[in-house]
Motif scaffolding. Sequence first.
Motif, mmCIF file in Angstrom:
data_model
loop_
_atom_site.group_PDB
_atom_site.id
_atom_site.type_symbol
_atom_site.label_atom_id
_atom_site.label_comp_id
_atom_site.label_asym_id
_atom_site.label_seq_id
_atom_site.Cartn_x
_atom_site.Cartn_y
_atom_site.Cartn_z
ATOM 1 N N GLN A 232 0.829 -1.208 0.000
ATOM 2 C CA GLN A 232 0.000 0.000 0.000
ATOM 3 C C GLN A 232 0.862 1.256 0.000
ATOM 4 O OE1 GLN A 232 -2.576 -0.398 3.386
ATOM 5 N NE2 GLN A 232 -3.790 -2.048 2.469
ATOM 6 N N ALA A 233 1.952 1.234 0.768
ATOM 7 C CA ALA A 233 2.847 2.387 0.814
ATOM 8 C C ALA A 233 3.515 2.622 -0.544
ATOM 9 C CB ALA A 233 3.903 2.183 1.895
ATOM 10 N N VAL A 234 3.883 1.551 -1.223
ATOM 11 C CA VAL A 234 4.494 1.688 -2.552
ATOM 12 C C VAL A 234 3.495 2.294 -3.527
ATOM 13 C CG1 VAL A 234 5.460 0.427 -4.515
ATOM 14 C CG2 VAL A 234 6.126 -0.184 -2.186
ATOM 15 N N ARG A 235 2.261 1.838 -3.483
ATOM 16 C CA ARG A 235 1.244 2.386 -4.394
ATOM 17 C C ARG A 235 0.992 3.869 -4.114
ATOM 18 N NH1 ARG A 235 -0.731 -3.013 -3.838
ATOM 19 N NH2 ARG A 235 -0.781 -4.001 -5.892
ATOM 20 N N ARG A 236 1.006 4.260 -2.863
ATOM 21 C CA ARG A 236 0.851 5.690 -2.543
ATOM 22 C C ARG A 236 2.022 6.490 -3.102
ATOM 23 N NH1 ARG A 236 -0.909 3.707 2.564
ATOM 24 N NH2 ARG A 236 1.167 4.105 3.455
ATOM 25 N N GLU A 237 3.219 5.949 -2.983
ATOM 26 C CA GLU A 237 4.398 6.653 -3.491
ATOM 27 C C GLU A 237 4.375 6.743 -5.015
ATOM 28 O OE1 GLU A 237 7.923 8.819 -3.289
ATOM 29 O OE2 GLU A 237 6.345 8.370 -1.813
ATOM 30 N N ILE A 238 3.871 5.720 -5.678
ATOM 31 C CA ILE A 238 3.717 5.785 -7.138
ATOM 32 C C ILE A 238 2.776 6.914 -7.514
ATOM 33 C CG2 ILE A 238 2.786 4.588 -9.162
ATOM 34 C CD1 ILE A 238 3.802 1.960 -7.894
ATOM 35 N N ARG A 239 1.643 7.019 -6.829
ATOM 36 C CA ARG A 239 0.685 8.096 -7.131
ATOM 37 C C ARG A 239 1.303 9.459 -6.871
ATOM 38 N NH1 ARG A 239 -2.903 4.317 -4.675
ATOM 39 N NH2 ARG A 239 -2.806 5.426 -2.680
ATOM 40 N N ARG A 240 2.139 9.557 -5.826
ATOM 41 C CA ARG A 240 2.762 10.844 -5.513
ATOM 42 C C ARG A 240 3.771 11.239 -6.583
ATOM 43 N NH1 ARG A 240 7.036 13.308 -3.011
ATOM 44 N NH2 ARG A 240 8.227 11.365 -2.933
ATOM 45 N N GLN A 241 4.578 10.272 -7.020
ATOM 46 C CA GLN A 241 5.610 10.600 -7.992
ATOM 47 C C GLN A 241 5.089 10.718 -9.418
ATOM 48 O OE1 GLN A 241 9.573 9.163 -7.683
ATOM 49 N NE2 GLN A 241 9.340 8.436 -5.578
ATOM 50 N N GLU A 242 3.875 10.230 -9.661
ATOM 51 C CA GLU A 242 3.251 10.434 -10.968
ATOM 52 C C GLU A 242 3.131 11.921 -11.302
ATOM 53 O OE1 GLU A 242 0.098 6.833 -11.908
ATOM 54 O OE2 GLU A 242 -0.453 8.395 -10.475
ATOM 55 N N LYS A 243 2.969 12.728 -10.267
ATOM 56 C CA LYS A 243 2.714 14.157 -10.469
ATOM 57 C C LYS A 243 3.986 14.970 -10.575
ATOM 58 C CE LYS A 243 -1.362 13.489 -7.534
ATOM 59 N NZ LYS A 243 -1.998 13.837 -6.233
ATOM 60 N N LYS A 244 5.148 14.328 -10.405
ATOM 61 C CA LYS A 244 6.419 15.036 -10.406
ATOM 62 C C LYS A 244 7.209 14.733 -11.670
ATOM 63 C CE LYS A 244 8.765 14.936 -6.591
ATOM 64 N NZ LYS A 244 9.499 14.420 -5.420
ATOM 65 N N ASN A 245 8.032 15.671 -12.070
ATOM 66 C CA ASN A 245 8.951 15.439 -13.176
ATOM 67 C C ASN A 245 10.308 15.012 -12.625
ATOM 68 O OD1 ASN A 245 7.082 16.215 -15.210
ATOM 69 N ND2 ASN A 245 7.504 18.379 -14.772
ATOM 70 N N GLY A 246 11.186 14.583 -13.519
ATOM 71 C CA GLY A 246 12.522 14.199 -13.079
ATOM 72 C C GLY A 246 12.656 12.711 -12.859
ATOM 73 N N THR A 247 13.846 12.316 -12.450
ATOM 74 C CA THR A 247 14.161 10.902 -12.253
ATOM 75 C C THR A 247 13.416 10.338 -11.049
ATOM 76 O OG1 THR A 247 16.381 11.284 -13.143
ATOM 77 C CG2 THR A 247 16.029 9.249 -11.884
ATOM 78 N N PRO A 248 12.708 9.223 -11.212
ATOM 79 C CA PRO A 248 12.003 8.623 -10.069
ATOM 80 C C PRO A 248 12.988 8.162 -8.992
ATOM 81 C CG PRO A 248 11.283 7.663 -12.160
ATOM 82 C CD PRO A 248 12.504 8.471 -12.455
ATOM 83 N N ILE A 249 12.563 8.252 -7.756
ATOM 84 C CA ILE A 249 13.370 7.787 -6.628
ATOM 85 C C ILE A 249 12.496 6.874 -5.764
ATOM 86 C CG2 ILE A 249 14.724 8.423 -4.600
ATOM 87 C CD1 ILE A 249 15.250 11.115 -5.921
ATOM 88 N N PHE A 250 12.807 5.588 -5.775
ATOM 89 C CA PHE A 250 12.042 4.601 -5.009
ATOM 90 C C PHE A 250 13.000 3.699 -4.238
ATOM 91 C CE2 PHE A 250 8.887 5.779 -8.105
ATOM 92 C CZ PHE A 250 7.663 5.597 -7.471
ATOM 93 N N LYS A 251 12.530 3.190 -3.129
ATOM 94 C CA LYS A 251 13.252 2.156 -2.392
ATOM 95 C C LYS A 251 12.891 0.815 -3.002
ATOM 96 C CE LYS A 251 13.620 0.055 2.233
ATOM 97 N NZ LYS A 251 15.083 -0.045 2.242
ATOM 98 N N ARG A 252 13.900 -0.006 -3.260
ATOM 99 C CA ARG A 252 13.636 -1.319 -3.856
ATOM 100 C C ARG A 252 12.750 -2.156 -2.940
ATOM 101 N NH1 ARG A 252 17.623 -3.031 -8.061
ATOM 102 N NH2 ARG A 252 16.793 -5.119 -7.737
ATOM 103 N N VAL A 253 11.821 -2.870 -3.548
ATOM 104 C CA VAL A 253 10.973 -3.810 -2.824
ATOM 105 C C VAL A 253 11.630 -5.194 -2.804
ATOM 106 C CG1 VAL A 253 8.715 -4.926 -2.764
ATOM 107 C CG2 VAL A 253 8.897 -2.509 -3.435
ATOM 108 N N LEU A 254 12.066 -5.644 -3.974
ATOM 109 C CA LEU A 254 12.766 -6.928 -4.103
ATOM 110 C C LEU A 254 14.247 -6.641 -4.319
ATOM 111 C CD1 LEU A 254 12.628 -10.058 -4.478
ATOM 112 C CD2 LEU A 254 12.332 -9.614 -6.915
ATOM 113 N N ASN A 255 15.085 -7.103 -3.404
ATOM 114 C CA ASN A 255 16.507 -6.776 -3.455
ATOM 115 C C ASN A 255 17.363 -7.813 -4.167
ATOM 116 O OD1 ASN A 255 16.160 -4.401 -1.912
ATOM 117 N ND2 ASN A 255 16.166 -5.612 -0.020
#
Length: 330
Positions: A232-255
Amino acid sequence: MRIPAALCLLACLASCGFAQEEGELTAKARVFSTIGPGLRSVQVGADGSIYVLTAPTDHVAVFGKDGKLLKNIPDYPASGGPASEELRAIRFGESMDVDAAGTVYVADRAANAVKIWDATGNARMISVRSPLSVAALPDGEVAVSTLREPHLVIVFDKNGRDVREFGDPEELTERADLNRFLNIGQLVADGKGHLFYGFAYTPEPTVREYDRFGYAGQDMQYTALEAAAVAQAVRREIRRQEKKNGTPIFKRVLNAVGVDHQSGDVWMGVSNDLYRFDKDGTRLAGYKVYTAEGGRLEANTIVVDKDHLMVGSDPLGVYIFERPDKKSSQ
């Protein structure tokens, strides 16, 4: 007293070992003391030699079974070797694999190439834009995952020709560049022509199996109750970064992803947990993983050897574990 058939069946299943195993794994020892920060890949060759890639080191280090350094690849004398300067060193290796003949494949992201050295020192290079992961396939083929190409996997033959592409990205967002980034993945092969693609950023940790020709097989996905909050937290972060320009910054889920070449079991590294799935996608076990000193160990590379697990972490290094599935089966 008669026992209901359903209860008999449940008891039988439990006694046959269908229950998931949970617990902790503590490393027996750290190996290769010179390896730590920048660790990218660990592979075991057919002769038992251990190949290690770190970045930005300009070579792959090859260790013997006793842990002593045997050689570096590449390692040419000043007056010999390939004419191309690009093939005399690795600029920034993201991933590495070695096939049964001892040929080494490196995804050199800085060079936009997959660099290949066979056991006799002959070298060649395949131009690939932003390669991230490589896996050796039969007949001299190599599978490559990239940062931006439309398909998840590109397969090149021994002559460097693009012979097939496969794997459609998962639809996680309508923003095309962000969606492609979220489908970045790690490739692992089982030595029998099966290929496994571990999605690094999908909300649920997922590994997809393909055969060497691109036909999708089983998905292994970690969807336990405790994973729901992270998803759920990852999906919220995807929705947040959808609205931003530039290089995406995410924490890996599967390492990390590893595969048992004998059984086909798949191991996932998620945070400092390891999860084991059988070839049908059923989760068999989960373990918290710790160094020999008791520190948390977050895997970025997993090697499933005959009797041991080798788990690597950047920057902590490479650790040896007893295989819990072997202990529980005895």
